[in-house]
Write a protein that holds these residues in place. Structure first.
Motif, PDB file in Angstrom:
ATOM      1  N   TYR A  95      56.451  30.545  42.715  1.00  6.08           N
ATOM      2  CA  TYR A  95      55.672  29.798  43.708  1.00  6.08           C
ATOM      3  C   TYR A  95      54.376  30.542  44.042  1.00  6.08           C
ATOM      4  N   LEU A  96      54.505  31.822  44.292  1.00  6.02           N
ATOM      5  CA  LEU A  96      53.316  32.646  44.561  1.00  6.02           C
ATOM      6  C   LEU A  96      52.427  32.720  43.317  1.00  6.02           C
ATOM      7  N   THR A  97      53.076  32.880  42.156  1.00  2.84           N
ATOM      8  CA  THR A  97      52.329  32.975  40.893  1.00  2.84           C
ATOM      9  C   THR A  97      51.388  31.788  40.713  1.00  2.84           C
ATOM     10  N   ILE A  98      51.904  30.586  41.027  1.00  2.00           N
ATOM     11  CA  ILE A  98      51.086  29.380  40.869  1.00  2.00           C
ATOM     12  C   ILE A  98      49.884  29.402  41.793  1.00  2.00           C
ATOM     13  N   GLN A  99      50.095  29.840  43.023  1.00  2.00           N
ATOM     14  CA  GLN A  99      48.968  29.921  43.960  1.00  2.00           C
ATOM     15  C   GLN A  99      47.947  30.960  43.491  1.00  2.00           C
ATOM     16  N   LEU A 100      48.439  32.024  42.864  1.00  2.00           N
ATOM     17  CA  LEU A 100      47.531  33.051  42.354  1.00  2.00           C
ATOM     18  C   LEU A 100      46.761  32.544  41.136  1.00  2.00           C
ATOM     19  N   LEU A 101      47.456  31.815  40.253  1.00  2.00           N
ATOM     20  CA  LEU A 101      46.784  31.263  39.076  1.00  2.00           C
ATOM     21  C   LEU A 101      45.660  30.328  39.487  1.00  2.00           C
ATOM     22  N   GLU A 102      45.867  29.624  40.593  1.00  2.00           N
ATOM     23  CA  GLU A 102      44.856  28.668  41.046  1.00  2.00           C
ATOM     24  C   GLU A 102      43.579  29.368  41.524  1.00  2.00           C
ATOM     25  N   CYS A 103      43.647  30.668  41.778  1.00  2.00           N
ATOM     26  CA  CYS A 103      42.438  31.433  42.130  1.00  2.00           C
ATOM     27  C   CYS A 103      41.463  31.495  40.969  1.00  2.00           C
ATOM     28  N   GLY A 134      49.487  30.470  30.757  1.00  2.00           N
ATOM     29  CA  GLY A 134      48.139  30.714  30.237  1.00  2.00           C
ATOM     30  C   GLY A 134      47.584  32.095  30.538  1.00  2.00           C
ATOM     31  N   VAL A 135      48.459  33.032  30.928  1.00  2.00           N
ATOM     32  CA  VAL A 135      48.030  34.419  31.147  1.00  2.00           C
ATOM     33  C   VAL A 135      49.039  35.348  30.476  1.00  2.00           C
ATOM     34  N   PRO A 136      48.618  36.582  30.145  1.00  2.00           N
ATOM     35  CA  PRO A 136      49.556  37.499  29.490  1.00  2.00           C
ATOM     36  C   PRO A 136      50.743  37.858  30.384  1.00  2.00           C
ATOM     37  N   GLY A 164      43.930  31.431  31.959  1.00  2.00           N
ATOM     38  CA  GLY A 164      43.802  30.496  30.849  1.00  2.00           C
ATOM     39  C   GLY A 164      43.950  29.025  31.169  1.00  2.00           C
ATOM     40  N   GLY A 165      43.300  28.570  32.180  1.00  2.00           N
ATOM     41  CA  GLY A 165      43.247  27.137  32.427  1.00  2.00           C
ATOM     42  C   GLY A 165      44.523  26.514  32.972  1.00  2.00           C
ATOM     43  N   PHE A 166      45.386  27.314  33.593  1.00  2.00           N
ATOM     44  CA  PHE A 166      46.551  26.705  34.226  1.00  2.00           C
ATOM     45  C   PHE A 166      46.066  25.786  35.338  1.00  2.00           C
ATOM     46  N   ARG A 167      46.578  24.578  35.358  1.00  2.00           N
ATOM     47  CA  ARG A 167      46.127  23.641  36.372  1.00  2.00           C
ATOM     48  C   ARG A 167      47.213  22.622  36.632  1.00  2.00           C
ATOM     49  N   ILE A 168      47.484  22.398  37.881  1.00  2.00           N
ATOM     50  CA  ILE A 168      48.388  21.315  38.253  1.00  2.00           C
ATOM     51  C   ILE A 168      47.525  20.138  38.678  1.00  2.00           C
ATOM     52  N   ASP A 169      47.839  18.959  38.153  1.00  2.00           N
ATOM     53  CA  ASP A 169      47.175  17.749  38.614  1.00  2.00           C
ATOM     54  C   ASP A 169      47.975  17.214  39.797  1.00  2.00           C
TER      55      ASP A 169
END
Ligand code: GDP
Ligand code: K
Ligand code: MG
Length: 269
Positions: A95-103, A134-136, A164-169
């Motif tokens: 859950y946190l990872t997703i919020q961080l990826l969105e940065c 999309g990240v190592p 790497g372009g992780f995105r939730i629509d």
């Protein structure tokens, strides 16, 4: 000099990893507003700074300590993120990872506690996780130092890359609201250190730490009017009117899908 923020849930091995990756550290006082000390270390071998952020489950702060990370991401000079994830608690940690990826910042995942996961017959496919996010992703056992040299090496290659372009629509209503907020944030010299879409999503989620860190030129009334309109549009499209719980549901569904591809629970005890 390159700067990396170490972010993860509590008790995932952040301090263990920090101690292994740094050759020296200094305590540079407390984080503003809380009694948590701020530790900044110098990375072994390659140089660069590693900053140990207080543990948290979500960027949406429930306590002042938890607001530290959100404020850091809003205000500090852009740094890359080293996200430590507990492999034995993958679903909860993501859950946190997703919020961080969105940065949208360069990011590396240290997949820790793989020994604990293994002992519970939880097999995390790091390659599949890497493709999904999309990240190592580097498997490690921070307490023993296993995989830490690989983390250091991978941090070296991270500097130039974006995540790497992780995105939730999030669907038309929320995406339109996020775009309007992002435009408001990008207009007229109000730019902050953070990514406008990330900031917009955090505002839609009701993140008070992010809201309090907005540039002074952003008028709260304009933010509120976009939030209200987004809630109305969400409700009129037959979805919940509460934006935070809607965002939570969409993210939770995506995490379940990620876990289906990255997690082999077949032999789980
Ligand atoms: P933090 O709260 O995220 O800073 O986590 P700590 O580094 O304090 O670690 C929490 C506990 O987990 C400590 O008892 C560590 O020794 C232990 N730990 C850290 N990494 C690992 C690991 O990879 N495997 C195992 N089995 N224990 C670990
Ligand atoms: K701890
Ligand atoms: Mg710690």
């Amino acid at each position: 000099m390159n700067q990396f923020a170490l972010v993860g849930n509590p008790n995932t091995g952040k301090t263990s990893l920090f101690n292994t990756l740094t050759r020296s550290y200094e305590t540079v006082g407390n984080w503003s507003g809380v009694t948590v000390e701020k530790r900044v270390g110098t990375l072994r071998g390659r140089g660069g700074r590693l900053i140990d952020l207080p543990g948290l489950y979500s960027l949406l702060p429930l306590t002042p300590d938890e607001g530290v990370a959100a404020r850091f991401l809003m205000e500090e000079t852009p740094s890359s993120i080293l996200n430590i994830v507990d492999a034995s608690q993958l679903e909860r940690n993501l859950y946190l990872t997703i919020q961080l990826l969105e940065c949208g910042r360069p990011m590396l995942i240290g997949l820790n506690m793989v020994d604990v996961a293994r002992s519970r017959n939880i097999a995390v496919d790091a390659g599949a996780l890497q493709r999904e996010l999309g990240v190592p992703v580097v498997p490690i056992v921070a307490r023993k130092g296993t995989g830490c040299a690989e983390v250091l090496h991978a941090l070296g290659g991270l500097e130039a890359s974006r995540s790497g372009g992780f995105r939730i629509d999030y669907g038309p209503a929320v995406e339109a609201g996020a775009a309007r907020l992002a435009a408001l944030l990008s207009s007229g010299g109000t730019a902050s250190a953070s990514d406008p879409r990330w900031t917009a999503l955090q505002l839609l989620e009701g993140n008070e730490a992010v809201r309090a860190s907005l540039p002074a030129a952003v008028r709260p009334a304009e933010v509120d009017s976009i939030l209200e309109q987004t809630a109305e549009e969400l409700e009129s499209s037959g979805l919940e009117s509460d934006i935070p719980s809607y965002l939570r549901r969409i993210r939770t569904e995506r995490i379940a899908q990620i876990c289906r591809s990255a997690l082999d629970r077949s032999g789980q005890r």
